[in-house]
Write an enzyme that holds these catalytic residues in place. Structure first.
Site, PDB file in Angstrom:
ATOM      1  N   LYS A  84       0.850  -1.183   0.000  1.00  0.00           N
ATOM      2  CA  LYS A  84       0.000   0.000   0.000  1.00  0.00           C
ATOM      3  C   LYS A  84       0.892   1.243   0.000  1.00  0.00           C
ATOM      4  O   LYS A  84       1.651   1.468   0.944  1.00  0.00           O
ATOM      5  CB  LYS A  84      -0.909  -0.004   1.222  1.00  0.00           C
ATOM      6  CG  LYS A  84      -1.905  -1.158   1.234  1.00  0.00           C
ATOM      7  CD  LYS A  84      -2.962  -0.999   0.157  1.00  0.00           C
ATOM      8  CE  LYS A  84      -4.040  -2.061   0.268  1.00  0.00           C
ATOM      9  NZ  LYS A  84      -5.138  -1.873  -0.680  1.00  0.00           N
ATOM     10  N   ASP A 101      -0.319  -0.609  -4.612  1.00  0.00           N
ATOM     11  CA  ASP A 101      -1.706  -0.142  -4.638  1.00  0.00           C
ATOM     12  C   ASP A 101      -1.771   1.227  -3.966  1.00  0.00           C
ATOM     13  O   ASP A 101      -1.494   1.363  -2.783  1.00  0.00           O
ATOM     14  CB  ASP A 101      -2.594  -1.139  -3.893  1.00  0.00           C
ATOM     15  CG  ASP A 101      -4.062  -0.746  -3.905  1.00  0.00           C
ATOM     16  OD1 ASP A 101      -4.411   0.234  -4.582  1.00  0.00           O
ATOM     17  OD2 ASP A 101      -4.857  -1.436  -3.234  1.00  0.00           O
ATOM     18  N   GLU A 124      -1.975  -0.484  -8.850  1.00  0.00           N
ATOM     19  CA  GLU A 124      -3.432  -0.433  -8.679  1.00  0.00           C
ATOM     20  C   GLU A 124      -3.915   0.980  -8.359  1.00  0.00           C
ATOM     21  O   GLU A 124      -3.373   1.644  -7.470  1.00  0.00           O
ATOM     22  CB  GLU A 124      -3.836  -1.400  -7.563  1.00  0.00           C
ATOM     23  CG  GLU A 124      -5.338  -1.501  -7.358  1.00  0.00           C
ATOM     24  CD  GLU A 124      -5.720  -2.632  -6.423  1.00  0.00           C
ATOM     25  OE1 GLU A 124      -6.860  -2.629  -5.939  1.00  0.00           O
ATOM     26  OE2 GLU A 124      -4.881  -3.521  -6.180  1.00  0.00           O
ATOM     27  N   ASP A 177      -9.430  -0.359  -9.762  1.00  0.00           N
ATOM     28  CA  ASP A 177     -10.240  -0.850  -8.655  1.00  0.00           C
ATOM     29  C   ASP A 177     -11.427   0.089  -8.455  1.00  0.00           C
ATOM     30  O   ASP A 177     -12.518  -0.157  -8.949  1.00  0.00           O
ATOM     31  CB  ASP A 177      -9.402  -0.968  -7.386  1.00  0.00           C
ATOM     32  CG  ASP A 177     -10.212  -1.479  -6.195  1.00  0.00           C
ATOM     33  OD1 ASP A 177     -11.383  -1.868  -6.378  1.00  0.00           O
ATOM     34  OD2 ASP A 177      -9.689  -1.488  -5.065  1.00  0.00           O
ATOM     35  N   GLU A 212      -6.786 -11.393  -2.529  1.00  0.00           N
ATOM     36  CA  GLU A 212      -6.244 -10.861  -1.281  1.00  0.00           C
ATOM     37  C   GLU A 212      -7.118 -11.279  -0.095  1.00  0.00           C
ATOM     38  O   GLU A 212      -7.419 -10.480   0.785  1.00  0.00           O
ATOM     39  CB  GLU A 212      -6.107  -9.342  -1.360  1.00  0.00           C
ATOM     40  CG  GLU A 212      -7.379  -8.599  -1.702  1.00  0.00           C
ATOM     41  CD  GLU A 212      -7.148  -7.127  -1.983  1.00  0.00           C
ATOM     42  OE1 GLU A 212      -6.071  -6.775  -2.492  1.00  0.00           O
ATOM     43  OE2 GLU A 212      -8.058  -6.328  -1.691  1.00  0.00           O
TER      44      GLU A 212
END
Length: 375
Positions: free
Chosen positions: A166, A195, A221, A246, A324
């Site tokens: 992240k 992401d 992402e 996403d 995930e």
């Protein structure tokens, strides 16, 4: 013989402690997560379970999902034939705008009942399995990066090789240092992904992402907010690394626009966004035509929602980039299943029993419930 109908609907607003805080770009989570569980009982006594797991910065609140189910959807569901799933889902869409999580919870529970009644798994009901296991992706999102690195040292030797970092929450330099630390320690043994959860400003995003590309991520992402779809198109064209959509893709209309604009190379399929397993398959069918592979994303589901997710992926060839589904094993201190969905060698094992293939612990449900509604 008369057709079984929905006779009872019980709702539980669950609050579960988590083992670690999570930094997620658009919003952070610590302490506990909330979700709504639904139990449907058919007139022939068969019970099915579903789960709604909204996130207030992403789709909505658990309290709103609870109210939607209790006040608006309950009167529609009660008395309906359990096997006429598509007809009921269409009626729910006409009766209430949005609230995808509440609707998918009902669909899960209905499919669980139909599967148990027929001796088929939900994957069988969705067309049959193309896979029995799904590669597991673990998110590197702990505020304490050293703790995540230590987790990796334990998980990689056990076969867990997919890690999604992240990014965009901490300073860019710190993100780069973390990616470098992972590559230096584990090299090409790990499948590294990043992401941003919409965290980047559009101005200057390309420079930041080109810095990230040096660490060879499998995909990047949702780098920018979902409303900037033209910028997603520009980034997809400019970067060598595939871009995964996403938040830019919730439904069939969204995926058609992503495809039309060439705004991504891949798509995250989440039940809580799609509002249904059938709807998720429809989204993926459009992505298939355009050659976009799918990734099995989540919000904060526990074992019920993730069991449904595994059944979906097992029956949907295009969702080929793993999942995930790590929350019950790695983040929740307690789940509501008698036995958690198995993880083996870095893969989630798809339950092979009828329906969702799980057994729910009534004691755990009641022990974690904050609000209960029956009827």
């Amino acid at each position: 013989m008369s057709e079984a109908t929905v006779e009872r609907l019980r709702l539980f607003l669950i609050e579960s402690p988590i083992k670690m805080a999570r930094l997620q770009g658009v919003g952070n989570v610590k302490g506990t997560v909330k979700r709504v569980l639904i139990e449907l009982t058919a007139s022939d006594g068969v019970v099915g379970w579903g789960e709604a797991a909204p996130w207030e910065v992403f789709t909505g609140t658990p309290e709103a999902a609870f109210s939607a189910l209790d006040i608006y959807l309950r009167p529609i569901v009660l008395g309906k034939p359990v096997r006429r799933v598509r007809a009921l889902m269409a009626e729910l869409d006409r009766a209430l705008v949005g609230h995808a999580e509440a609707k998918v919870a009902i669909e899960m529970a209905l499919l669980d009942i139909v599967g148990k009644s027929s001796g088929l798994s939900v994957a069988d009901l969705l067309g049959g399995r193309v896979r029995d296991t799904i590669p597991l992706s673990f998110s590197i999102a702990d505020p304490d990066f050293a703790a995540d690195l230590e987790r990796m040292r334990k998980m990689v030797p056990d076969g867990n090789v997919i890690y999604k970092v992240k990014t965009g929450v901490k300073p860019h330099r710190e993100d780069l240092e973390h990616l470098e630390a992972i590559r230096n320690e584990f090299g090409d043994k790990v499948d590294l992904r990043v992401d941003y959860n919409q965290a980047l400003a559009t101005f200057g995003a390309i420079k930041i992402l080109r810095d990230v590309e040096q660490f060879a991520p499998t995909f990047i992402e949702q780098p920018v907010p979902r409303k900037y779809l033209d910028v997603m198109t520009q980034l997809t064209a400019a970067l060598e690394t595939p871009v995964l959509a996403d938040e830019s893709c919730f439904d069939r209309r969204d995926i058609m626009e992503v495809v039309r604009r060439e705004a991504a190379d891949a798509v995250s399929i989440k039940l809580m966004k799609a509002g249904g397993l059938f709807e998720a398959q429809a989204i993926m069918a459009i992505a298939d035509i355009a050659g976009l592979p799918g990734y099995g994303g989540t919000l904060w589901e526990g074992g019920i929602g993730l069991a449904a997710g595994t059944q979906l992926i097992a029956a949907t060839p295009g969702i080929s980039l793993g999942c995930e589904f790590y929350m019950p094993h790695h983040v929740l201190t307690e789940d509501v299943l008698e036995e958690r969905v198995a993880n083996r060698g870095g893969h989630v094992v798809v339950p092979d029993g009828p329906g969702l293939g799980i057994r729910v612990s009534e004691a755990s449900v009641r022990g974690n419930a904050r609000v209960l509604a029956e009827g």
